[in-house]
Design a protein around this motif. Sequence first.
Motif, PDB file in Angstrom:
ATOM      1  N   PRO A   6      12.100  10.030  -6.124  1.00 29.57           N
ATOM      2  CA  PRO A   6      10.779   9.507  -5.747  1.00 29.57           C
ATOM      3  C   PRO A   6      10.770   8.950  -4.324  1.00 29.57           C
ATOM      4  CG  PRO A   6      11.478   8.670  -7.890  1.00 29.57           C
ATOM      5  CD  PRO A   6      12.664   9.331  -7.281  1.00 29.57           C
ATOM      6  N   ARG A   7       9.655   9.140  -3.658  1.00 29.60           N
ATOM      7  CA  ARG A   7       9.411   8.549  -2.345  1.00 29.60           C
ATOM      8  C   ARG A   7       8.027   7.918  -2.433  1.00 29.60           C
ATOM      9  NH1 ARG A   7      12.625   9.912   1.799  1.00 29.60           N
ATOM     10  NH2 ARG A   7      10.948   9.653   3.332  1.00 29.60           N
ATOM     11  N   ASP A  18      12.916   2.911  -3.919  1.00 30.56           N
ATOM     12  CA  ASP A  18      12.220   4.179  -3.708  1.00 30.56           C
ATOM     13  C   ASP A  18      11.024   4.047  -2.766  1.00 30.56           C
ATOM     14  OD1 ASP A  18      13.942   5.555  -5.439  1.00 30.56           O
ATOM     15  OD2 ASP A  18      12.753   4.991  -7.183  1.00 30.56           O
ATOM     16  N   ILE A  19      10.686   2.824  -2.350  1.00 29.99           N
ATOM     17  CA  ILE A  19       9.558   2.628  -1.437  1.00 29.99           C
ATOM     18  C   ILE A  19       9.986   2.994  -0.021  1.00 29.99           C
ATOM     19  CG2 ILE A  19       7.850   1.013  -0.527  1.00 29.99           C
ATOM     20  CD1 ILE A  19       8.225  -0.682  -3.041  1.00 29.99           C
ATOM     21  N   VAL A  20       9.295   3.950   0.569  1.00 25.69           N
ATOM     22  CA  VAL A  20       9.639   4.400   1.923  1.00 25.69           C
ATOM     23  C   VAL A  20       8.640   3.914   2.969  1.00 25.69           C
ATOM     24  CG1 VAL A  20      10.921   6.412   1.127  1.00 25.69           C
ATOM     25  CG2 VAL A  20       8.452   6.614   1.547  1.00 25.69           C
ATOM     26  N   GLY A  21       7.505   3.381   2.528  1.00 25.33           N
ATOM     27  CA  GLY A  21       6.503   2.873   3.450  1.00 25.33           C
ATOM     28  C   GLY A  21       5.595   1.895   2.749  1.00 25.33           C
ATOM     29  N   THR A  22       5.153   0.870   3.486  1.00 30.56           N
ATOM     30  CA  THR A  22       4.271  -0.128   2.894  1.00 30.56           C
ATOM     31  C   THR A  22       3.405  -0.745   3.986  1.00 30.56           C
ATOM     32  OG1 THR A  22       4.180  -2.035   1.395  1.00 30.56           O
ATOM     33  CG2 THR A  22       5.874  -2.084   3.087  1.00 30.56           C
ATOM     34  N   VAL A  23       2.669  -1.806   3.632  1.00 36.27           N
ATOM     35  CA  VAL A  23       1.720  -2.412   4.560  1.00 36.27           C
ATOM     36  C   VAL A  23       2.256  -3.726   5.116  1.00 36.27           C
ATOM     37  CG1 VAL A  23      -0.309  -1.300   3.588  1.00 36.27           C
ATOM     38  CG2 VAL A  23       0.492  -3.458   2.604  1.00 36.27           C
ATOM     39  N   LEU A  24       1.535  -4.253   6.078  1.00 37.83           N
ATOM     40  CA  LEU A  24       2.004  -5.349   6.919  1.00 37.83           C
ATOM     41  C   LEU A  24       2.508  -6.554   6.134  1.00 37.83           C
ATOM     42  CD1 LEU A  24       2.341  -6.421   9.809  1.00 37.83           C
ATOM     43  CD2 LEU A  24      -0.021  -7.244   9.675  1.00 37.83           C
ATOM     44  N   HIS A  25       1.752  -7.026   5.161  1.00 34.35           N
ATOM     45  CA  HIS A  25       2.080  -8.292   4.502  1.00 34.35           C
ATOM     46  C   HIS A  25       2.927  -8.134   3.247  1.00 34.35           C
ATOM     47  CE1 HIS A  25      -0.343 -10.556   7.299  1.00 34.35           C
ATOM     48  NE2 HIS A  25      -1.365  -9.742   7.092  1.00 34.35           N
ATOM     49  N   SER A  26       3.515  -6.979   3.028  1.00 35.38           N
ATOM     50  CA  SER A  26       4.441  -6.813   1.906  1.00 35.38           C
ATOM     51  C   SER A  26       5.750  -7.514   2.261  1.00 35.38           C
ATOM     52  CB  SER A  26       4.688  -5.330   1.621  1.00 35.38           C
ATOM     53  OG  SER A  26       3.581  -4.730   0.993  1.00 35.38           O
ATOM     54  N   ASP A  27       5.909  -8.739   1.782  1.00 31.58           N
ATOM     55  CA  ASP A  27       7.066  -9.546   2.171  1.00 31.58           C
ATOM     56  C   ASP A  27       7.836 -10.106   0.983  1.00 31.58           C
ATOM     57  OD1 ASP A  27       5.226 -11.355   1.223  1.00 31.58           O
ATOM     58  OD2 ASP A  27       4.983 -12.437   3.111  1.00 31.58           O
ATOM     59  N   TYR A  28       7.527  -9.618  -0.225  1.00 32.22           N
ATOM     60  CA  TYR A  28       8.232 -10.104  -1.411  1.00 32.22           C
ATOM     61  C   TYR A  28       8.485  -8.946  -2.357  1.00 32.22           C
ATOM     62  CZ  TYR A  28       9.638 -13.133  -5.220  1.00 32.22           C
ATOM     63  OH  TYR A  28      10.370 -13.747  -6.209  1.00 32.22           O
ATOM     64  N   PRO A  29       9.716  -8.891  -2.911  1.00 29.97           N
ATOM     65  CA  PRO A  29      10.865  -9.749  -2.629  1.00 29.97           C
ATOM     66  C   PRO A  29      11.356  -9.570  -1.198  1.00 29.97           C
ATOM     67  CG  PRO A  29      11.521  -7.865  -3.951  1.00 29.97           C
ATOM     68  CD  PRO A  29      10.029  -7.807  -3.878  1.00 29.97           C
ATOM     69  N   PRO A  30      12.300 -10.417  -0.745  1.00 29.49           N
ATOM     70  CA  PRO A  30      12.724 -10.362   0.662  1.00 29.49           C
ATOM     71  C   PRO A  30      13.131  -8.977   1.143  1.00 29.49           C
ATOM     72  CG  PRO A  30      13.574 -12.348  -0.367  1.00 29.49           C
ATOM     73  CD  PRO A  30      12.917 -11.560  -1.465  1.00 29.49           C
ATOM     74  N   ALA A  31      13.694  -8.160   0.264  1.00 32.44           N
ATOM     75  CA  ALA A  31      14.105  -6.812   0.674  1.00 32.44           C
ATOM     76  C   ALA A  31      12.930  -5.979   1.153  1.00 32.44           C
ATOM     77  CB  ALA A  31      14.803  -6.104  -0.490  1.00 32.44           C
ATOM     78  N   ALA A  32      11.713  -6.315   0.707  1.00 33.81           N
ATOM     79  CA  ALA A  32      10.528  -5.547   1.100  1.00 33.81           C
ATOM     80  C   ALA A  32      10.235  -5.673   2.588  1.00 33.81           C
ATOM     81  CB  ALA A  32       9.319  -6.002   0.285  1.00 33.81           C
ATOM     82  N   ARG A  33      10.745  -6.717   3.222  1.00 36.25           N
ATOM     83  CA  ARG A  33      10.478  -6.924   4.648  1.00 36.25           C
ATOM     84  C   ARG A  33      11.131  -5.860   5.523  1.00 36.25           C
ATOM     85  NH1 ARG A  33      12.016 -13.297   4.035  1.00 36.25           N
ATOM     86  NH2 ARG A  33      10.226 -13.878   2.720  1.00 36.25           N
ATOM     87  N   GLU A  34      12.078  -5.137   4.953  1.00 30.53           N
ATOM     88  CA  GLU A  34      12.787  -4.113   5.725  1.00 30.53           C
ATOM     89  C   GLU A  34      12.132  -2.738   5.626  1.00 30.53           C
ATOM     90  OE1 GLU A  34      15.208  -5.193   7.629  1.00 30.53           O
ATOM     91  OE2 GLU A  34      14.880  -7.194   6.760  1.00 30.53           O
ATOM     92  N   ILE A  35      11.100  -2.614   4.800  1.00 38.04           N
ATOM     93  CA  ILE A  35      10.462  -1.313   4.597  1.00 38.04           C
ATOM     94  C   ILE A  35       9.569  -0.978   5.798  1.00 38.04           C
ATOM     95  CG2 ILE A  35       8.951   0.039   3.081  1.00 38.04           C
ATOM     96  CD1 ILE A  35       9.737  -1.889   0.814  1.00 38.04           C
ATOM     97  N   ARG A  36       9.510   0.274   6.136  1.00 38.22           N
ATOM     98  CA  ARG A  36       8.677   0.726   7.252  1.00 38.22           C
ATOM     99  C   ARG A  36       7.198   0.438   6.986  1.00 38.22           C
ATOM    100  NH1 ARG A  36       8.827   6.809   9.885  1.00 38.22           N
ATOM    101  NH2 ARG A  36       7.046   6.571  11.288  1.00 38.22           N
TER     102      ARG A  36
END
Length: 284
Positions: free
Chosen positions: A26-27, A47-65
């Motif tokens: 999954p992508r 499996d998340i390869v892209g997200t939006v500006l304020h996706s900041d939780y959990p902390p690992a989400a801050r590294e997503i494009r």
Amino acid sequence: MRWRVLGLMTAVWLCVGAAQAADPPPRVITLAPSVTELVYAAGAGADIVGTVLHSDYPPAAREIRRIGDGIQASEESILALRPTLVVAWYPTEATRALDSRLQTLNIPLLYANPGTLDEIPALIRTLGQRLGTQAHADAAAAALQQRIDRLQPAAPPAQTVFLEISTDPLFTLGRDPLINDLLARCGGINPYADSRVAAPQVSVESVLHLDPQVLIMSPYGRETLEARTRWWSEHGLTAARQGRIYAIDPDWLHRPGPRLIDAAEAICRDLQRARASLGASAAP
């Protein structure tokens, strides 16, 4: 016999390779912070390869494009990431236009917009089924459902609760079925629940006229509980003068994902405290 075994093994390897080619990993693109949290809860955050500006939780989400700000997303950036699934919060003009493009490419778009607390664990299960993490998702959903089922409302009758989500101008939550379901489970009622919109702007005078028994603020700005208690007390709000004003983390309350259960538990506790306060103030 040896050649027969080798032939069978080769056939198995070929079948496995064909299955992997037909079913790529999954992508996922998430178009709201709450959706990101739901996918992580389902065990598919990696499996998340892209997200939006304020996706900041959990902390690992801050590294997503990042591919947009939550209101607008770059269609080109989304397609460049070759998603197999796009998950949005609710239909908007932008997501409808994106969906039309995705359909031509056979890329599904799923909306994750719960209308009740019970629909949050149900969405986690659905995401787990789609993304191949069903065992993890089912366990997470079951744990959330247990917490929802254990919510303890304050004693009847229901208390009126004003939800302050912005101070200048003054906004509240109105026709929002999810938040109103949360309040009902805690023994509260939203006096603006019949508003025509989900987040109406209201006047100070209307709040004072309604005289809600409890005020819950969810500050995104610099306003503190102490400052708002003092401000409302100076304007004559009974709930503030009697100490029935509380604060809730806005990310808990305004993201319809797993942490909304944290908000529900906190609000239930607040309303229990408010009920005790009301009882004490009514005592002779």
